[in-house]
Design an enzyme around this catalytic site. Structure first.
Site, PDB file in Angstrom:
ATOM      1  N   ASP A 225     -28.748 -14.718  33.943  1.00  0.00           N
ATOM      2  CA  ASP A 225     -28.020 -13.468  33.766  1.00  0.00           C
ATOM      3  C   ASP A 225     -26.984 -13.361  34.880  1.00  0.00           C
ATOM      4  O   ASP A 225     -27.316 -13.509  36.070  1.00  0.00           O
ATOM      5  CB  ASP A 225     -28.978 -12.272  33.822  1.00  0.00           C
ATOM      6  CG  ASP A 225     -28.295 -10.979  33.439  1.00  0.00           C
ATOM      7  OD1 ASP A 225     -28.182 -10.713  32.232  1.00  0.00           O
ATOM      8  OD2 ASP A 225     -27.862 -10.242  34.350  1.00  0.00           O
ATOM      9  N   ASN A 233     -15.172  -6.820  33.714  1.00  0.00           N
ATOM     10  CA  ASN A 233     -14.790  -6.115  32.493  1.00  0.00           C
ATOM     11  C   ASN A 233     -14.137  -4.776  32.806  1.00  0.00           C
ATOM     12  O   ASN A 233     -13.140  -4.394  32.200  1.00  0.00           O
ATOM     13  CB  ASN A 233     -16.019  -5.879  31.607  1.00  0.00           C
ATOM     14  CG  ASN A 233     -16.328  -7.071  30.711  1.00  0.00           C
ATOM     15  OD1 ASN A 233     -15.454  -7.864  30.403  1.00  0.00           O
ATOM     16  ND2 ASN A 233     -17.581  -7.193  30.310  1.00  0.00           N
ATOM     17  N   HIS A 238     -11.983  -6.483  28.775  1.00  0.00           N
ATOM     18  CA  HIS A 238     -12.934  -7.363  28.076  1.00  0.00           C
ATOM     19  C   HIS A 238     -12.343  -8.735  27.772  1.00  0.00           C
ATOM     20  O   HIS A 238     -13.078  -9.719  27.660  1.00  0.00           O
ATOM     21  CB  HIS A 238     -13.415  -6.686  26.791  1.00  0.00           C
ATOM     22  CG  HIS A 238     -14.322  -5.524  27.034  1.00  0.00           C
ATOM     23  ND1 HIS A 238     -15.648  -5.666  27.375  1.00  0.00           N
ATOM     24  CD2 HIS A 238     -14.095  -4.177  27.033  1.00  0.00           C
ATOM     25  CE1 HIS A 238     -16.217  -4.483  27.543  1.00  0.00           C
ATOM     26  NE2 HIS A 238     -15.279  -3.554  27.337  1.00  0.00           N
ATOM     27  N   ASP A 242     -14.189 -12.204  28.482  1.00  0.00           N
ATOM     28  CA  ASP A 242     -14.392 -13.297  27.520  1.00  0.00           C
ATOM     29  C   ASP A 242     -13.961 -14.633  28.115  1.00  0.00           C
ATOM     30  O   ASP A 242     -14.610 -15.665  27.879  1.00  0.00           O
ATOM     31  CB  ASP A 242     -13.592 -13.026  26.247  1.00  0.00           C
ATOM     32  CG  ASP A 242     -14.192 -11.892  25.414  1.00  0.00           C
ATOM     33  OD1 ASP A 242     -15.337 -11.496  25.699  1.00  0.00           O
ATOM     34  OD2 ASP A 242     -13.501 -11.413  24.492  1.00  0.00           O
ATOM     35  N   ASP A 268     -23.854 -11.247  28.773  1.00  0.00           N
ATOM     36  CA  ASP A 268     -23.644 -12.210  29.857  1.00  0.00           C
ATOM     37  C   ASP A 268     -24.928 -12.961  30.172  1.00  0.00           C
ATOM     38  O   ASP A 268     -25.154 -13.393  31.305  1.00  0.00           O
ATOM     39  CB  ASP A 268     -23.105 -11.506  31.105  1.00  0.00           C
ATOM     40  CG  ASP A 268     -24.053 -10.446  31.641  1.00  0.00           C
ATOM     41  OD1 ASP A 268     -25.027 -10.111  30.934  1.00  0.00           O
ATOM     42  OD2 ASP A 268     -23.821  -9.942  32.756  1.00  0.00           O
TER      43      ASP A 268
END
Length: 358
Positions: A225, A233, A238, A242, A268
């Site tokens: 994680d 973000n 966003h 990505d 994530d």
């Protein structure tokens, strides 16, 4: 006396004349019968000739219609031999494979079969020789441009004593590509191209099935994680997030072992299935992954850095199932995140015989 003799002569002559007439009459009657018979036979021959002519015309029509059907059919039609050669092909073969009829008839059709499909094609031909029909058999044939086309074949077995095969084929390349694309999308993550959660779970189930057969074949699951991902973000949007996720996916995919299964679980969070890995090897894998992740990632005008928390769970003979193992690895990952938050530095910490955190 003379008159009596003359009378006798006239009577004899008359009888002879009558007999001659009777004979000629019988002969004429026989001739009439023969002529009538000949006329009937001639009429029969005329009818037979007309019937034969009509039959030949019908056969010619059938041949022409068959040739037209064979030539104009959108399906690929061919006559081949069980020894592996085309005897006749229609225009659809030329359109689909790019070769002329002469080129197709001059070589064995097995030469055009993809090397990976050759053995199963030879087996299918052998089944035809044994009298077993071919129904919906797929293989790849080489196009003249060097590429390959998927063909779907239906071929009745030859009649006893015949070596000829009458086959129908259809080009199913686009359908196969759609099916493969659908299967890919069903088992892969759109953003990173890695395996998705469904595929990862299927691989986990398969690994547990192998573990039951071979109890000594332990394996490890690593759950990752990202740390400090949310601020990217929030700050850059966003789209930048990505870019980071794709970059991390590419880096991890480049360093994993060939037998490992790398997955994006969602958001994530990533996971890795490491077959035949003990805790030492799993730890080394985790360290390599972390080193790749913490390298700066360019998102255009800026470079960003993220860290990662990793939890490891080992599957051994007494491990119950895939869901339990994944849950243990997930708990280990959150423990690693908690330790990292409390100590303000990346740390490795072992807190049970099956769960390890990095």
């Amino acid at each position: 006396m003379v008159q009596v003799e003359r009378h006798q002569i006239d009577e004899t002559s008359l009888r002879e004349l009558v007999e001659t007439l009777r004979t000629r009459a019988e002969s004429l009657e026989s001739m009439d019968k023969l002529v009538s018979s000949l006329k009937k036979e001639a009429e029969h021959h005329h009818r037979l000739t007309d019937s034969l002519k009509h039959g030949l015309e019908l056969v010619q029509q059938i041949v022409e219609e068959r040739e037209a059907f064979f030539s104009l059919s959108l399906d690929m039609l061919c006559i081949a031999t069980t020894s592996g050669y085309f005897h006749k092909v229609n225009r659809a073969f030329e359109r689909t494979l790019g070769y002329t009829q002469e080129e197709l008839l001059s070589r064995s059709f097995l030469e055009l079969v993809h090397p990976e499909d050759l053995e199963k094609t030879q087996q299918e031909v052998e089944k035809l020789r044994m009298g077993i029909d071919t129904i919906s058999f797929d293989n790849r044939y080489q196009h003249k441009d060097g590429g390959y086309r998927w063909l779907n074949w239906t071929t009745p077995a030859p009649i006893p004593g015949s070596n000829f095969l009458y086959a129908v084929a259809r080009d199913v390349t686009e359908q196969r590509q759609r099916d493969e694309r659908t299967l890919y999308l069903a088992s892969h993550d759109d953003l990173t191209g890695l395996a998705n959660r469904w595929r990862f779970n299927e691989e986990l189930k398969a690994s547990f099935a192998r573990l039951k057969r071979h109890p000594n074949r332990q394996f490890a699951v690593l759950v990752l994680d990202l740390d400090q991902f949310k601020p990217i973000n929030d700050t850059y949007g966003h789209q930048a997030g990505d870019i980071v996720l794709r970059a991390i996916g590419e880096r991890l995919n480049a360093i994993k072992r060939e037998t490992d299964v790398l997955c994006r679980l969602g958001g994530d969070e990533f996971a890795l299935l490491a077959p035949d890995a003990d805790i030492t090897e799993a730890g080394m894998i985790a360290e390599r992954m972390r080193k790749e992740i913490i390298r700066p990632i360019s998102i255009g005008d800026a470079d960003v850095i993220v860290d990662v928390s990793i939890g490891i769970a080992l599957a051994e003979e007494n491990t119950s199932d895939a869901n339990t193992l994944l849950k243990l690895a997930d708990e280990a990952m959150y423990e690693a995140k908690r330790i990292k938050t409390n100590t303000a530095r990346p740390a490795r910490h072992e807190f049970s015989s099956h769960i390890h955190v990095f």
